[in-house]
Structure formats: C-alpha cells, structure tokens
Design a protein around this motif. Structure first.
Motif, PDB file in Angstrom:
ATOM      1  N   LEU A   1      28.300 -29.673 -19.371  1.00 28.23           N
ATOM      2  CA  LEU A   1      28.827 -30.058 -18.736  1.00 28.23           C
ATOM      3  C   LEU A   1      29.173 -30.844 -19.750  1.00 28.23           C
ATOM      4  CD1 LEU A   1      25.257 -31.675 -17.415  1.00 28.23           C
ATOM      5  CD2 LEU A   1      27.196 -30.760 -15.933  1.00 28.23           C
ATOM      6  N   TYR A   2      28.984 -30.725 -20.931  1.00 35.73           N
ATOM      7  CA  TYR A   2      29.650 -31.176 -22.275  1.00 35.73           C
ATOM      8  C   TYR A   2      31.459 -30.822 -21.540  1.00 35.73           C
ATOM      9  CZ  TYR A   2      25.793 -32.208 -24.684  1.00 35.73           C
ATOM     10  OH  TYR A   2      24.494 -32.975 -24.523  1.00 35.73           O
ATOM     11  N   GLU A   3      31.239 -29.880 -21.596  1.00 32.35           N
ATOM     12  CA  GLU A   3      33.057 -29.449 -21.529  1.00 32.35           C
ATOM     13  C   GLU A   3      33.118 -29.901 -19.998  1.00 32.35           C
ATOM     14  OE1 GLU A   3      29.891 -27.965 -22.454  1.00 32.35           O
ATOM     15  OE2 GLU A   3      30.951 -25.935 -23.642  1.00 32.35           O
ATOM     16  N   ASP A   4      32.745 -30.254 -19.124  1.00 32.36           N
ATOM     17  CA  ASP A   4      33.539 -30.742 -17.902  1.00 32.36           C
ATOM     18  C   ASP A   4      33.995 -32.041 -18.572  1.00 32.36           C
ATOM     19  OD1 ASP A   4      33.007 -28.477 -16.657  1.00 32.36           O
ATOM     20  OD2 ASP A   4      30.600 -29.409 -15.740  1.00 32.36           O
ATOM     21  N   PHE A   5      33.049 -32.974 -19.009  1.00 32.54           N
ATOM     22  CA  PHE A   5      33.553 -33.571 -19.743  1.00 32.54           C
ATOM     23  C   PHE A   5      34.350 -34.135 -20.703  1.00 32.54           C
ATOM     24  CE2 PHE A   5      30.057 -34.417 -16.874  1.00 32.54           C
ATOM     25  CZ  PHE A   5      30.284 -36.247 -15.607  1.00 32.54           C
ATOM     26  N   ASP A   6      33.883 -32.634 -21.145  1.00 33.22           N
ATOM     27  CA  ASP A   6      35.577 -32.922 -22.405  1.00 33.22           C
ATOM     28  C   ASP A   6      35.256 -33.748 -23.294  1.00 33.22           C
ATOM     29  OD1 ASP A   6      38.180 -32.762 -23.819  1.00 33.22           O
ATOM     30  OD2 ASP A   6      38.853 -34.281 -23.281  1.00 33.22           O
ATOM     31  N   VAL A   7      33.836 -33.527 -23.900  1.00 30.55           N
ATOM     32  CA  VAL A   7      33.077 -33.177 -25.187  1.00 30.55           C
ATOM     33  C   VAL A   7      33.390 -32.178 -25.952  1.00 30.55           C
ATOM     34  CG1 VAL A   7      30.940 -34.700 -25.612  1.00 30.55           C
ATOM     35  CG2 VAL A   7      31.744 -35.183 -24.035  1.00 30.55           C
ATOM     36  N   PRO A   8      33.639 -31.906 -26.666  1.00 29.19           N
ATOM     37  CA  PRO A   8      33.206 -30.624 -27.911  1.00 29.19           C
ATOM     38  C   PRO A   8      31.824 -30.993 -28.845  1.00 29.19           C
ATOM     39  CG  PRO A   8      34.965 -32.522 -29.186  1.00 29.19           C
ATOM     40  CD  PRO A   8      34.665 -33.035 -27.682  1.00 29.19           C
ATOM     41  N   VAL A   9      31.420 -29.747 -28.461  1.00 28.41           N
ATOM     42  CA  VAL A   9      29.320 -29.753 -29.308  1.00 28.41           C
ATOM     43  C   VAL A   9      29.535 -28.661 -29.369  1.00 28.41           C
ATOM     44  CG1 VAL A   9      28.889 -31.518 -28.088  1.00 28.41           C
ATOM     45  CG2 VAL A   9      28.861 -29.157 -27.059  1.00 28.41           C
ATOM     46  N   ALA A  10      28.863 -28.685 -30.603  1.00 26.55           N
ATOM     47  CA  ALA A  10      28.549 -27.356 -31.381  1.00 26.55           C
ATOM     48  C   ALA A  10      27.082 -26.880 -30.662  1.00 26.55           C
ATOM     49  CB  ALA A  10      28.516 -27.904 -33.070  1.00 26.55           C
ATOM     50  N   GLU A  11      26.683 -25.782 -31.635  1.00 29.09           N
ATOM     51  CA  GLU A  11      25.888 -25.362 -30.924  1.00 29.09           C
ATOM     52  C   GLU A  11      24.292 -25.949 -30.976  1.00 29.09           C
ATOM     53  OE1 GLU A  11      22.717 -22.195 -28.578  1.00 29.09           O
ATOM     54  OE2 GLU A  11      25.221 -22.493 -29.018  1.00 29.09           O
ATOM     55  N   PRO A  12      22.824 -27.037 -30.642  1.00 26.00           N
ATOM     56  CA  PRO A  12      22.381 -27.220 -30.751  1.00 26.00           C
ATOM     57  C   PRO A  12      21.599 -27.124 -31.895  1.00 26.00           C
ATOM     58  CG  PRO A  12      22.431 -27.396 -27.940  1.00 26.00           C
ATOM     59  CD  PRO A  12      23.038 -26.220 -28.557  1.00 26.00           C
ATOM     60  N   VAL A  13      21.015 -27.569 -32.959  1.00 23.37           N
ATOM     61  CA  VAL A  13      20.022 -27.659 -33.812  1.00 23.37           C
ATOM     62  C   VAL A  13      19.037 -27.593 -33.728  1.00 23.37           C
ATOM     63  CG1 VAL A  13      19.778 -27.169 -36.418  1.00 23.37           C
ATOM     64  CG2 VAL A  13      22.074 -27.264 -34.862  1.00 23.37           C
ATOM     65  N   ARG A  14      17.814 -26.919 -33.649  1.00 19.37           N
ATOM     66  CA  ARG A  14      16.785 -27.078 -33.330  1.00 19.37           C
ATOM     67  C   ARG A  14      16.035 -27.206 -34.522  1.00 19.37           C
ATOM     68  NH1 ARG A  14      13.025 -21.796 -31.632  1.00 19.37           N
ATOM     69  NH2 ARG A  14      14.728 -21.490 -30.049  1.00 19.37           N
ATOM     70  N   PHE A  15      15.005 -28.650 -34.689  1.00 18.48           N
ATOM     71  CA  PHE A  15      14.160 -28.652 -35.861  1.00 18.48           C
ATOM     72  C   PHE A  15      12.668 -28.843 -35.686  1.00 18.48           C
ATOM     73  CE2 PHE A  15      17.529 -30.694 -36.718  1.00 18.48           C
ATOM     74  CZ  PHE A  15      18.392 -30.296 -37.620  1.00 18.48           C
ATOM     75  N   ARG A  16      11.662 -28.494 -37.074  1.00 16.28           N
ATOM     76  CA  ARG A  16      10.077 -28.292 -36.283  1.00 16.28           C
ATOM     77  C   ARG A  16       9.754 -29.761 -36.189  1.00 16.28           C
ATOM     78  NH1 ARG A  16       6.938 -24.353 -36.884  1.00 16.28           N
ATOM     79  NH2 ARG A  16       5.729 -25.665 -38.649  1.00 16.28           N
ATOM     80  N   SER A  17      10.249 -30.302 -37.369  1.00 19.15           N
ATOM     81  CA  SER A  17       9.456 -31.830 -37.141  1.00 19.15           C
ATOM     82  C   SER A  17      10.279 -33.157 -37.401  1.00 19.15           C
ATOM     83  CB  SER A  17       8.611 -31.718 -38.762  1.00 19.15           C
ATOM     84  OG  SER A  17       9.478 -32.334 -39.430  1.00 19.15           O
ATOM     85  N   TRP A  18       9.882 -33.838 -36.476  1.00 19.57           N
ATOM     86  CA  TRP A  18      10.176 -35.264 -36.512  1.00 19.57           C
ATOM     87  C   TRP A  18      10.831 -35.587 -37.703  1.00 19.57           C
ATOM     88  CZ3 TRP A  18      11.932 -36.503 -32.083  1.00 19.57           C
ATOM     89  CH2 TRP A  18      12.142 -35.976 -30.868  1.00 19.57           C
ATOM     90  N   ALA A  19      10.059 -35.420 -39.146  1.00 18.91           N
ATOM     91  CA  ALA A  19      10.905 -35.740 -40.319  1.00 18.91           C
ATOM     92  C   ALA A  19      12.274 -34.940 -40.990  1.00 18.91           C
ATOM     93  CB  ALA A  19      10.073 -35.742 -41.927  1.00 18.91           C
ATOM     94  N   GLU A  20      12.102 -33.425 -40.291  1.00 20.78           N
ATOM     95  CA  GLU A  20      12.968 -32.693 -40.722  1.00 20.78           C
ATOM     96  C   GLU A  20      14.333 -33.041 -40.345  1.00 20.78           C
ATOM     97  OE1 GLU A  20      12.119 -29.233 -40.078  1.00 20.78           O
ATOM     98  OE2 GLU A  20      11.001 -28.956 -42.080  1.00 20.78           O
ATOM     99  N   LEU A  21      14.389 -33.409 -38.565  1.00 22.47           N
ATOM    100  CA  LEU A  21      14.995 -34.030 -37.714  1.00 22.47           C
ATOM    101  C   LEU A  21      15.759 -35.584 -38.574  1.00 22.47           C
ATOM    102  CD1 LEU A  21      16.605 -33.404 -35.172  1.00 22.47           C
ATOM    103  CD2 LEU A  21      14.663 -35.264 -34.010  1.00 22.47           C
ATOM    104  N   ALA A  22      14.685 -36.171 -38.418  1.00 24.55           N
ATOM    105  CA  ALA A  22      15.693 -37.682 -39.505  1.00 24.55           C
ATOM    106  C   ALA A  22      16.498 -36.948 -40.487  1.00 24.55           C
ATOM    107  CB  ALA A  22      14.439 -38.573 -39.448  1.00 24.55           C
ATOM    108  N   GLN A  23      15.535 -36.321 -42.102  1.00 23.80           N
ATOM    109  CA  GLN A  23      16.716 -36.283 -42.523  1.00 23.80           C
ATOM    110  C   GLN A  23      17.710 -36.068 -42.776  1.00 23.80           C
ATOM    111  OE1 GLN A  23      14.284 -33.782 -44.881  1.00 23.80           O
ATOM    112  NE2 GLN A  23      12.325 -34.466 -44.720  1.00 23.80           N
TER     113      GLN A  23
END
Length: 388
Positions: A61-83
């Motif tokens: 869907l990102y491609e359908d709406f002309d939005v370039p995105v990288a492969e989503p990156v997975r994190f283990r915790s909210w603190a890591e994601l916020a960092q």
C-alpha cells in the motif's frame, strides 16, 4: 503551549532509555539507516498494535500511495524503540500514547502524534495459579512501560479492587500490595510461566499466547474499562512532518487504507502478519484479532459487551477528549521515573500542541466518511471510562 525543552538525558526519561540513547538500537545497524536515508524508516514492536503499519507494507500500500519505505525494523522493548526514534534512526513509529506525552514534555523531543494506530487490543492476564485479582496481593505484576495505558488502567483496577501498587519494594500480601515492574512484552510469558511474575498487562498477541499455551487466562480486557481507547498512536518527528507534509499525508492515506483492509478481513490480516513481521504463531495472532465476545462475557473478562472491549479496533482519528483524559490519568499513576513534567501541563491544552489531526482528517475524507471506520460524523466524542 510551549514545549518544555529539557535535555534528552534529563529527568523525564524512563528506565533504560537514557542509557542507550546514543547507542545503536537493537536490530538497527548504522548501515541500515544510511541505506534507507531516502525512504521512511518504520520502527515497531512485534505486537498486533503494529498491524496497520505492517499490513500496509506487506500489501504494497505504501507503493500504491507513492510512499518510499524501508523494510520495517523490529525492536524488543519500548525503550529501544524510543531510543532509535529520538536519535533519528527511524522516522515513524507506533508508540504508547502516554509515552508520546513523555517524549514531548518530559524529554523535549520535537514529536507530533498524527493518528491513532488502533484502539483497544490489550488485556490483564493472570497466571493459572491465580484464582482472581485479589490473589495478586504480595505478588509481582509486569507492564511494558511506566507511561502506558497498561500501567494506568491496571493500577486503577487494583485500587478499585482493594490492592495497592508499589515499586522498588517487596510487596506485602497482608497489606494488599502488588509490585509493579517494567518488562519487555516478549519476556512476560516466560516470566509468568516460570513464576517470576503472577500476571501482566500488555498488548496482544501475548494475552492470547498465554491462553493458547494454557499457562494463563485473560482476567479483563482494557477496552472493557476504557471504551475504544487508544493504546498506540502513530508518531513522527516535527522535521519529518515539516519537511514533506505531502509525503506524510500519503503515508497516512496508506495507513488508513490498511486499517480498513484489516477490519474487512481479520483472518487474512493475521496471515499477513506472520509473513516475516510478527514471530508468534498464526493461531495466537488470529485469536487476538477475533476474540469471541460470548466466551469472555461468561468468564468475566467482558462486563460491557456493547463496548466490544475485547476487539482490537483500527480507526485513525485522535480524539481531543481522550488526550485530556489521558494526561489527567497519568497524574494519578505510580511510576518509577520523574513525573515533574506533568506539573507544567494543563490536560486541556496538550492535544492542540501534541496532536496534528489534519492528516487523519484528510485520510478519513479520502476513504469516504468517518462511518467507514465506525466513527461519528462530527469526529468528536466524550470518553467513557468505568473502572469496575
């Protein structure tokens, strides 16, 4: 309202966030950030809360709406994601709504909330060794982050049930104390299975996983306490929004299209999420997306079936009354981090400063109408909270 610009290593940071802020977040290498510099980088935790961001990627869907995105990156915790988010290693995240408040006002991070990612989708799960909430007296209970709807509503229900949340002490069973600790969602089920904790409140599919593995049971859905509340919201930095608002709008359109797709076929969405995005087995993910109301009404996990609090919802509009009620609730919640940033906040003013709802409004209009998402035409509502 002006943002309180404390340094990023100042008092408002949750446990574990300051220590790793300058370090590379788990799962994201410097080379990843460099190679994805021309595309939006999405960070997420492996929970059903992230479903719209991930389904939009899986279905192109990102491609359908002309939005370039990288492969989503997975994190283990909210603190890591916020960092990673605050340091600019990812550009867009689904973030605990109270955590977004902390980032902007406790840390001075220039972030804006542009849409809700989902509603409901969380529960309080108890070990099979617990017969009821009162058995938590003298026990340890886990939450994913101090500033989370999980901590807020669990503590409200504890107090309503005659229990007293405590931190940094051995809980007294005779005094009805429950020790509250922060734990990464993926660590909660093993900890409960091993008797380290007696229960937890977290997003799915970790509640469904406890039932599938027959080591725990859902005691209460949080959507049965706060009707259609937002657990996670979509958050971006202001420089991303200001740099290309057209891109942000197209991104929001893709996200809302994914929300509609999930609502239209939840089993198909569960299958999509297993395709490299969520590590949990498909039966648990499917169960988390389709909890049967009748079963949980019989167990007591659902006391208000007309609220459908057991059903995770996918609707993008961020309501102002929710933000006000959320900030007010944060002020009564016990946390083991600095709360001084709340002293300067007027709950009634936070929404206009933190939230930019223009992208969600336009995306909803482009989708046909608010009714397509089960929303009122006025895009206003009064919160319904009942801690019983």
């Amino acid at each position: 309202m002006s943002v309180n610009r404390r340094t990023l290593l100042g008092g408002g940071i949750g446990l574990g966030l300051a220590a790793g802020l300058g370090a590379t977040a788990a799962g994201l290498r410097p080379s990843d950030a460099a190679s994805a510099s021309s595309a939006l980088r999405i960070g997420y935790l492996p929970i059903t809360d992230a479903a719209p961001l991930l389904v939009a990627h899986q279905r192109g869907l990102y491609e359908d709406f002309d939005v370039p995105v990288a492969e989503p990156v997975r994190f283990r915790s909210w603190a890591e994601l916020a960092q990673a988010f605050v340091a600019g290693r990812v550009d867009v995240v689904h973030l605990l709504a109270p955590f977004a408040v902390q980032l902007r006002y406790g840390m001075g991070a220039p972030v804006r909330l542009i849409a809700w990612n989902h509603t409901n989708g969380s529960a309080i799960t108890l070990s099979d060794t617990m017969s009821g909430l009162s058995d938590l007296a003298g026990q340890t209970f886990a939450i994913p982050y101090w500033w989370s709807i999980h901590n807020i509503l669990s503590q409200d229900l504890f107090r309503e049930s005659g229990l007293r949340p405590v931190v940094r002490k051995t809980p007294s069973a005779s005094d009805g104390e429950v020790r509250v600790v922060v734990m990464s969602p993926s660590d909660m089920l093993p900890a409960m299975s091993n008797g380290v904790i007696a229960g937890y409140s977290v997003a799915d599919p970790f509640n469904a996983m406890a039932e599938v593995r027959e080591v725990g049971r859902i005691h209460r859905f949080l959507g049965d306490l706060w009707r259609n509340h937002a657990c996670c919201a979509v958050v971006m930095r202001e420089d991303t929004i200001d740099g290309d608002p057209g891109l942000v709008q197209r991104f929001t359109n893709a996200l809302t299209t994914a929300q509609l797709d999930i609502n239209a076929d939840r089993p198909a969405a569960a299958t999509a999420l297993t395709e490299g995005y969520l590590p949990q087995p498909e039966p648990a993910i499917a169960r988390a997306l389709t909890y049967p109301t009748e079963e949980y009404a019989d167990s007591g996990a659902v006391l208000r079936p007309d609220w459908h609090g057991n059903q995770i919802g996918f609707a993008p509009f961020p309501f102002a009354d929710y933000t006000e009620n959320l900030v007010d609730a944060m002020g009564r919640t016990l946390v083991d981090v600095d709360t001084r940033f709340l002293d300067d906040l007027d709950p009634a003013d936070v929404h206009a400063d933190l939230v930019d709802d223009t992208f969600a409004r336009e995306a909803i209009e482009a989708s046909g109408s608010p009714a397509a998402f089960g929303l009122p035409d006025s895009l206003t509502r009064t919160e319904e909270v009942d801690i019983t």
